[in-house]
Design a protein around this motif. Structure first.
Motif, PDB file in Angstrom:
ATOM      1  N   LYS A  53       0.859  -1.185   0.000  1.00 16.29           N
ATOM      2  CA  LYS A  53       0.000   0.000   0.000  1.00 16.29           C
ATOM      3  C   LYS A  53       0.894   1.234   0.000  1.00 16.29           C
ATOM      4  O   LYS A  53       1.814   1.340   0.806  1.00 16.29           O
ATOM      5  CB  LYS A  53      -0.911   0.013   1.225  1.00 16.29           C
TER       6      LYS A  53
ATOM      7  N   GLN B 171      -2.759   3.964  -2.857  1.00 16.54           N
ATOM      8  CA  GLN B 171      -2.788   2.978  -3.929  1.00 16.54           C
ATOM      9  C   GLN B 171      -2.393   1.634  -3.343  1.00 16.54           C
ATOM     10  O   GLN B 171      -1.537   1.570  -2.454  1.00 16.54           O
ATOM     11  CB  GLN B 171      -1.817   3.367  -5.041  1.00 16.54           C
TER      12      GLN B 171
ATOM     13  N   ARG C 181      -4.959  -1.820  -7.592  1.00 11.18           N
ATOM     14  CA  ARG C 181      -6.396  -1.768  -7.337  1.00 11.18           C
ATOM     15  C   ARG C 181      -6.931  -0.418  -7.803  1.00 11.18           C
ATOM     16  O   ARG C 181      -6.252   0.597  -7.681  1.00 11.18           O
ATOM     17  CB  ARG C 181      -6.694  -1.941  -5.848  1.00 11.18           C
ATOM     18  N   PRO C 182      -8.165  -0.376  -8.307  1.00 15.93           N
ATOM     19  CA  PRO C 182      -8.702   0.896  -8.804  1.00 15.93           C
ATOM     20  C   PRO C 182      -9.074   1.883  -7.695  1.00 15.93           C
ATOM     21  O   PRO C 182      -9.099   3.086  -7.941  1.00 15.93           O
ATOM     22  CB  PRO C 182      -9.940   0.469  -9.593  1.00 15.93           C
ATOM     23  N   GLU C 183      -9.364   1.402  -6.477  1.00 13.44           N
ATOM     24  CA  GLU C 183      -9.743   2.311  -5.398  1.00 13.44           C
ATOM     25  C   GLU C 183      -8.565   3.181  -4.984  1.00 13.44           C
ATOM     26  O   GLU C 183      -7.424   2.756  -5.044  1.00 13.44           O
ATOM     27  CB  GLU C 183     -10.219   1.550  -4.154  1.00 13.44           C
ATOM     28  N   THR C 184      -8.865   4.392  -4.538  1.00 10.17           N
ATOM     29  CA  THR C 184      -7.812   5.268  -4.029  1.00 10.17           C
ATOM     30  C   THR C 184      -8.118   5.759  -2.626  1.00 10.17           C
ATOM     31  O   THR C 184      -7.324   6.483  -2.047  1.00 10.17           O
ATOM     32  CB  THR C 184      -7.598   6.481  -4.963  1.00 10.17           C
ATOM     33  N   ASP C 185      -9.255   5.365  -2.078  1.00 12.53           N
ATOM     34  CA  ASP C 185      -9.642   5.727  -0.718  1.00 12.53           C
ATOM     35  C   ASP C 185      -8.955   4.751   0.242  1.00 12.53           C
ATOM     36  O   ASP C 185      -9.127   3.532   0.133  1.00 12.53           O
ATOM     37  CB  ASP C 185     -11.168   5.636  -0.596  1.00 12.53           C
ATOM     38  N   GLU C 186      -8.185   5.283   1.187  1.00 15.32           N
ATOM     39  CA  GLU C 186      -7.403   4.421   2.071  1.00 15.32           C
ATOM     40  C   GLU C 186      -8.277   3.479   2.894  1.00 15.32           C
ATOM     41  O   GLU C 186      -7.938   2.310   3.079  1.00 15.32           O
ATOM     42  CB  GLU C 186      -6.509   5.255   2.992  1.00 15.32           C
TER      43      GLU C 186
ATOM     44  N   SER D 256     -11.152   2.150   2.072  1.00 11.32           N
ATOM     45  CA  SER D 256     -11.606   1.066   1.194  1.00 11.32           C
ATOM     46  C   SER D 256     -10.489   0.057   0.948  1.00 11.32           C
ATOM     47  O   SER D 256     -10.723  -1.148   0.942  1.00 11.32           O
ATOM     48  CB  SER D 256     -12.079   1.624  -0.146  1.00 11.32           C
ATOM     49  N   LEU D 257      -9.288   0.557   0.757  1.00 12.21           N
ATOM     50  CA  LEU D 257      -8.148  -0.337   0.540  1.00 12.21           C
ATOM     51  C   LEU D 257      -7.852  -1.158   1.790  1.00 12.21           C
ATOM     52  O   LEU D 257      -7.565  -2.354   1.700  1.00 12.21           O
ATOM     53  CB  LEU D 257      -6.922   0.465   0.105  1.00 12.21           C
TER      54      LEU D 257
ATOM     55  N   TRP E 259     -10.356  -3.927   2.042  1.00 12.28           N
ATOM     56  CA  TRP E 259     -10.044  -4.980   1.080  1.00 12.28           C
ATOM     57  C   TRP E 259      -8.900  -5.845   1.604  1.00 12.28           C
ATOM     58  O   TRP E 259      -8.951  -7.073   1.507  1.00 12.28           O
ATOM     59  CB  TRP E 259      -9.685  -4.352  -0.269  1.00 12.28           C
TER      60      TRP E 259
END
Length: 112
Positions: A40, A49, A66-71, A73-74, A77
């Motif tokens: 990360k 990212q 991964r397409p998400e950029t919100d920490e 959300s990452l 995941w």
């Protein structure tokens, strides 16, 4: 073909990040011999990212972003993946330039 143990691979990643003057943390330590690694990269509080290992058509390691950029959300995941794979490592790199310090190819997310 010998495979590099995860612990040594992680140590090399940490060293590259430190040489680049980035802050790097082992958030979760997994299996030292063969655990998969999630990387990360935190650019700032609103942008992060996540790089996930994969294999290309020839069986070589590549990284998929991964397409998400919100920490948050990452992180969610990552927690789901840890529940599925207790041998997983999570490495966090804080770098304002967004550098990941990976030496293998990185595949960018496909546009939707």
């Amino acid at each position: 073909m010998s495979v590099l143990k995860t612990k040594f691979w992680v140590e090399a990643l940490i060293r590259r990040a430190e040489l680049g003057l980035a802050a790097v943390y082992v958030i979760r330590r997994g299996d030292e011999d063969a655990g998969a690694v999630l990387v990360k990269v935190v650019v700032d509080r609103s942008l992060a990212q996540l790089y996930v290992p994969a294999r290309d058509d020839q069986g070589e390691r590549v990284w998929s972003r991964r397409p998400e950029t919100d920490e948050a959300s990452l992180d969610a995941w990552c927690h789901k993946r840890i529940d599925q794979d207790p041998d997983l490592w999570v490495i966090e790199i804080e770098d304002r330039q967004g550098r990941h310090f990976l030496t293998e190819p990185v595949e960018l997310p496909r546009p939707k």
